[in-house]
Design an enzyme around this catalytic site. Sequence first.
Site, PDB file in Angstrom:
ATOM      1  CD  GLN A  24     -47.728  18.051  21.449  1.00 35.08           C
ATOM      2  OE1 GLN A  24     -47.143  18.219  22.241  1.00 35.08           O
ATOM      3  NE2 GLN A  24     -48.584  16.947  21.413  1.00 35.08           N
ATOM      4  CB  SER A 107     -46.058  25.284  24.463  1.00 36.71           C
ATOM      5  OG  SER A 107     -46.046  24.012  25.253  1.00 36.71           O
ATOM      6  CG  LEU A 108     -42.000  21.960  21.224  1.00 40.14           C
ATOM      7  CD1 LEU A 108     -41.000  21.195  22.140  1.00 40.14           C
ATOM      8  CD2 LEU A 108     -42.691  21.322  20.393  1.00 40.14           C
ATOM      9  NE  ARG A 132     -42.452  21.235  27.780  1.00 35.53           N
ATOM     10  CZ  ARG A 132     -43.365  21.444  26.799  1.00 35.53           C
ATOM     11  NH1 ARG A 132     -43.389  21.087  25.759  1.00 35.53           N
ATOM     12  NH2 ARG A 132     -43.861  22.637  27.203  1.00 35.53           N
ATOM     13  CG  HIS A 216     -49.057  24.789  29.025  1.00 38.80           C
ATOM     14  ND1 HIS A 216     -47.882  25.128  29.585  1.00 38.80           N
ATOM     15  CD2 HIS A 216     -49.056  24.506  27.664  1.00 38.80           C
ATOM     16  CE1 HIS A 216     -47.007  24.886  28.390  1.00 38.80           C
ATOM     17  NE2 HIS A 216     -47.623  24.399  27.404  1.00 38.80           N
ATOM     18  CD  GLN A 265     -42.822  25.815  28.485  1.00 38.17           C
ATOM     19  OE1 GLN A 265     -42.643  24.749  28.510  1.00 38.17           O
ATOM     20  NE2 GLN A 265     -42.131  26.644  27.368  1.00 38.17           N
TER      21      GLN A 265
END
Length: 332
Positions: A24, A107-108, A132, A216, A265
């Site tokens: 993102q 991440s994503l 998510r 996170h 994560q």
Amino acid sequence: MGLGGGPVVSAASSPATALLFPGQGSQKVGMGRALHEADAGARALFEEADAVLGYPLSKICFEGPETELTSTANAQPAILTVSIAALGFLRARIAVAVAPLAVAGHSLGEYSALVATGALRFADAVRLVHLRGKFMQEAVPAGVGAMAAILGLGADEVAAVCREVAGAEVVSPANLNGGGQVVIAGHKAAVERACVAAKARGAKRAVSLAVSAPFHCALMQPAADRLAAELERVEIAAPDVPVVTNVDAAPNQDPTRVRELLTRQVTAPVRWEESVERLGSMGVTRAIEVGAGNVLAGLVRRIAPTIAVGSASDPDAILALAANAGEDRPNA
């Protein structure tokens, strides 16, 4: 795979390649439009994403408005869809992209990496990352959390600063991006205190980020719990090549670990610098960022300048990569 045709470049003399998938922040209105126009496979993917989500994600990607595209619940499936569309077009032209040495995502982007390796079905991944994003957005009320980039201070020092100023609040490293960049996340006041303390310790800059939630960090635990329940509903296969994961910066091909890793994560820092270093230790000599933007390519250049890096964001960029396939040198 994409169906656009064109020559497939042999992998026989190609360098050991890793595919990287952005997270993102890489979104931009208009992304994916050229792939949609050029490739029947890409068109099918966008149609599938629209059908899975029940709203026109493709229109938001191509036309915006930007406020809708940057909404976390839209940005995450949009970036994933563009990445997988670009992957299909790339695989039709560069054979090494079909079976890279390893993959990784920021991440994503780890969901895109799992789709690329056959561990997750595209439709499942689109639904999961939409949820998510929704769960992350809903985990912390607006204005309570914040994120900031600390530049010019080591990861251990940033972690120490966070511990010193946290008090009863949450603030911790969220993205260990490398190249002297560590992103922190937590309660807004604690993030602000950490920025002041980091500059006092010698950080070059501390920059507040325009984000909708503190990703996170421990404040995301409600999102992690809700996502874990959704992950139980999908089938996960063994990745056909190693996925270097955000949580432990280590390669994984065990399908029984994927749910746990994706759940952890959400609250754990993205160990991107270590992930790139691990790719280098595995023998990777070339990396291709697949999808919108070129943020990861820039980070790789700073972390591991001996790894040649390119970007596969649209048909022109992919055709340029194909024309230069086999070259093992960093971009200028």
